[in-house]
Write an enzyme that holds these catalytic residues in place. Structure first.
Site, PDB file in Angstrom:
ATOM      1  N   ARG A 101      36.300  37.302  51.340  1.00  0.00           N
ATOM      2  CA  ARG A 101      37.309  38.320  51.644  1.00  0.00           C
ATOM      3  C   ARG A 101      36.979  38.831  53.042  1.00  0.00           C
ATOM      4  O   ARG A 101      36.049  39.623  53.223  1.00  0.00           O
ATOM      5  CB  ARG A 101      37.243  39.430  50.596  1.00  0.00           C
ATOM      6  N   HIS A 128      46.869  35.385  51.339  1.00  0.00           N
ATOM      7  CA  HIS A 128      46.261  35.894  50.106  1.00  0.00           C
ATOM      8  C   HIS A 128      46.664  34.966  48.954  1.00  0.00           C
ATOM      9  O   HIS A 128      47.453  35.336  48.078  1.00  0.00           O
ATOM     10  CB  HIS A 128      46.733  37.321  49.851  1.00  0.00           C
ATOM     11  N   GLN A 131      46.395  36.012  45.130  1.00  0.00           N
ATOM     12  CA  GLN A 131      47.428  36.951  44.719  1.00  0.00           C
ATOM     13  C   GLN A 131      48.723  36.216  44.394  1.00  0.00           C
ATOM     14  O   GLN A 131      49.385  36.500  43.395  1.00  0.00           O
ATOM     15  CB  GLN A 131      47.663  37.975  45.820  1.00  0.00           C
ATOM     16  N   ASP A 221      54.644  45.960  48.950  1.00  0.00           N
ATOM     17  CA  ASP A 221      53.227  46.153  49.263  1.00  0.00           C
ATOM     18  C   ASP A 221      53.142  47.385  50.158  1.00  0.00           C
ATOM     19  O   ASP A 221      54.149  47.873  50.671  1.00  0.00           O
ATOM     20  CB  ASP A 221      52.680  44.912  49.974  1.00  0.00           C
ATOM     21  N   CYS A 261      51.300  44.246  44.599  1.00  0.00           N
ATOM     22  CA  CYS A 261      49.953  43.656  44.528  1.00  0.00           C
ATOM     23  C   CYS A 261      48.859  44.707  44.383  1.00  0.00           C
ATOM     24  O   CYS A 261      47.715  44.353  44.096  1.00  0.00           O
ATOM     25  CB  CYS A 261      49.707  42.773  45.743  1.00  0.00           C
ATOM     26  N   ARG A 289      45.573  38.382  37.869  1.00  0.00           N
ATOM     27  CA  ARG A 289      44.629  37.932  38.896  1.00  0.00           C
ATOM     28  C   ARG A 289      43.462  37.211  38.238  1.00  0.00           C
ATOM     29  O   ARG A 289      43.041  36.136  38.688  1.00  0.00           O
ATOM     30  CB  ARG A 289      44.117  39.135  39.718  1.00  0.00           C
TER      31      ARG A 289
END
Length: 311
Positions: A101, A128, A131, A221, A261, A289
């Site tokens: 990450r 991502h 996700q 988001d 998300c 997830r």
């Protein structure tokens, strides 16, 4: 050696295989089946950014699969005490897979270039992918298919939107981004999608109201992502007409799902009423997830199990 730097690393068939495996694993877990598919395997979590869902879902998922995980913070000296080459080739002898990450996507590419262990992008400024897998798992659970479904993303054409546009193209879903001028998905990313998937149905529009008229899911988001804090005041002004609120939800079909998300700034990009509405799949989406990432780990480390057990 396989990696997941972006979803371009997968074929549509592989994405479908991972999603089918995720459904199988989720069903088995609900039945109390925690068969150790990855006993003795070790996952590393190499994070430059804070995390709730990515860290906890990977750690919990690996434990449920019979493996273990290690959180690698700043003390391991990634890219400070030693070269990337030395660092990566050493951890490749200890770990089976590492989730990175990172603040910059180049950091993930740097790890993967040595092919010392499988590298998974846990979030970068570019993409991502984990996700997006969870997002489409949620669509698949809700509608029984992703093909032909219309996902409307309201807000910034950021890393989440890029990955969602790509996975929609891979799974024959429609994708629309409703955003202010200057906040579209960048041209090189869209050009690559259209080059690899000429039939991709991707639109970028200004007004979200007509865009959601036939939406199967409305997705949003935060307006200000990590690292953009200095732009917050300006972004709040620019995106004020792009809130997912009750009026926008009312313009969509009644069965339209609401996605986010997380984390959310309630009252900013989305209202409390929409988050808590019966059409909200946000909590389910967050839970997925873990299920999608478990399937990804199995696909990377025990592909023979996948081949014999997908529905």
């Amino acid at each position: 050696m396989r990696h997941l730097r972006t979803l371009f690393d997968l074929s549509p068939a592989e994405v479908k295989q991972i999603l089918a495996t995720a459904l199988t694993l989720k069903t088995r877990l609900a039945e109390g089946d925690r068969t150790p598919i990855l006993p003795g395997r070790v996952l590393g979590l190499l994070f430059e950014k804070p995390s709730l869902r990515t860290r906890v879902s990977f750690e919990a998922g690996m434990a449920q699969l019979g493996g273990s995980s290690l959180f690698l913070g700043s003390d391991v000296g990634w890219n400070t005490r030693e070269t990337a080459s030395d660092f990566t080739r050493v951890i490749g002898q200890y770990l089976d897979v590492v989730v990175c990450r990172a603040k910059a996507h180049d950091r993930v590419e740097e790890l993967a270039q040595f092919n010392a262990l499988s590298v998974v992008n846990g979030l970068t400024d570019l993409s991502h992918p984990c996700q997006a897998l969870a997002d489409m798992l949620t669509i698949l659970e809700t509608f029984g298919t992703c093909s032909g479904k219309h996902i409307v993303f309201v807000g910034d054409g950021n890393n989440v939107a890029r990955s969602l546009a790509l996975i929609c193209a891979m799974l024959d879903a429609r994708f629309t981004l409703a955003c202010p001028a200057g906040y579209e998905i960048d041209a090189p990313w869209l050009e690559r999608i259209r080059s690899e998937y000429p039939d991709a149905q991707i639109q970028q529009v200004r007004d979200p109201m007509p865009a959601v008229a036939d939406a199967d899911a409305i997705y949003t988001d935060v307006w200000t992502s990590m690292g953009q804090e200095a732009e917050r005041a300006e972004r709040v002004k620019i995106f004020q007409d792009y809130q997912v609120n009750e009026a926008l939800q009312a313009a969509a079909p009644k069965e339209c799902q609401i996605l986010h998300c997380l984390p959310a700034v309630r009252g900013e990009e989305i209202t409390d009423g929409v988050i808590e509405s019966p059409q909200s799949a946000i909590v389910q989406q967050a839970g997925n997830r873990m299920h999608a990432q478990k399937a990804l780990l199995v696909w990377l480390l025990e592909p023979n199990w996948i081949a014999g057990n997908v529905k």
